[in-house]
Enzyme design. Structure first.
Site, PDB file in Angstrom:
ATOM      1  N   GLY A  15      -0.824   5.321   1.351  1.00 58.92           N
ATOM      2  CA  GLY A  15      -1.986   6.026   1.900  1.00 58.92           C
ATOM      3  C   GLY A  15      -3.297   5.356   1.559  1.00 58.92           C
ATOM      4  N   CYS A  16      -3.414   4.881   0.335  1.00 59.66           N
ATOM      5  CA  CYS A  16      -4.650   4.232  -0.096  1.00 59.66           C
ATOM      6  C   CYS A  16      -4.860   2.911   0.626  1.00 59.66           C
ATOM      7  CB  CYS A  16      -4.634   4.037  -1.611  1.00 59.66           C
ATOM      8  SG  CYS A  16      -4.564   5.613  -2.496  1.00 59.66           S
ATOM      9  N   THR A  17      -3.767   2.211   0.909  1.00 61.62           N
ATOM     10  CA  THR A  17      -3.865   0.966   1.664  1.00 61.62           C
ATOM     11  C   THR A  17      -4.302   1.249   3.092  1.00 61.62           C
ATOM     12  OG1 THR A  17      -2.222  -0.119   0.272  1.00 61.62           O
ATOM     13  CG2 THR A  17      -2.574  -1.056   2.470  1.00 61.62           C
ATOM     14  N   LYS A  64      -4.856   5.327  -5.882  1.00 63.73           N
ATOM     15  CA  LYS A  64      -4.306   4.130  -6.512  1.00 63.73           C
ATOM     16  C   LYS A  64      -4.230   2.949  -5.546  1.00 63.73           C
ATOM     17  CE  LYS A  64      -0.758   2.926  -9.823  1.00 63.73           C
ATOM     18  NZ  LYS A  64      -1.704   2.192 -10.628  1.00 63.73           N
ATOM     19  N   ALA A  89      -8.093   2.040   2.954  1.00 64.42           N
ATOM     20  CA  ALA A  89      -8.927   0.866   2.659  1.00 64.42           C
ATOM     21  C   ALA A  89      -8.952  -0.110   3.833  1.00 64.42           C
ATOM     22  CB  ALA A  89      -8.425   0.174   1.395  1.00 64.42           C
TER      23      ALA A  89
END
Length: 161
Positions: free
Chosen positions: A52-54, A47, A57
């Site tokens: 974690g995704c930030t 998401k 990315a």
């Protein structure tokens, strides 16, 4: 964890919606491959704008030049909307392309939706995974259930060998 297989897996020819700093466009995965010298890295994440995704990315963005020097283009995929991807790119100053997959066509093809546990309850969610394709559109690496913080370094090591 890297999983090698004798099975040849070819890049699918799905039409996808790609979001980047220039906006959005419809294209195919093989067309995205055309912008690279050696291949394509497709990574799946749960998401936009989550911790974690930030981290992941931003790490791909920070290593964009290294990956490009190795000849690879990076594409992130999640079930988020085009609008969410645009906001994520702007907020985090990302220079990678993101694919919006709200209908889970790519997620299902790559088998990245699995049962997960969150706050003691099970749900179906995207397992952080990465697939590396060579210029001939053949998969040369598969990484599943990766750690957001360590993954880009692991990937750079794999591509440098």
């Amino acid at each position: 964890m890297l999983k090698n297989s004798n099975e040849t897996i070819t890049l699918p020819e799905f039409t996808v919606t790609v979001v980047n700093t220039q906006g959005e466009q419809q294209t195919t995965l093989p067309n995205l491959m055309a912008g690279s010298d050696k291949g394509l890295i497709i990574y799946f994440y749960p998401k936009d704008n989550t911790p974690g995704c930030t981290v992941q990315a931003v790490d791909f963005t920070a290593n964009f030049d290294k990956l490009a020097a190795l000849g690879y283009r990076v594409i992130g995929v999640s079930r988020d909307s085009v609008k969410s991807h645009g906001n994520f790119i702007a907020k985090q100053s990302l220079n990678i392309d993101l694919i919006s997959d709200p209908d889970e066509v790519l997620c299902k093809h790559f088998d990245v939706i699995k049962e997960k546990m969150l706050y003691g309850k099970t749900h179906l969610g995207v397992v952080r995974s990465t697939f590396v394709y060579d210029k001939n559109a053949q998969m040369i690496g598969s990484f599943r259930n990766v750690k957001a913080k360590e993954h880009v370094d692991q990937l750079l090591e794999f591509l440098s060998n």
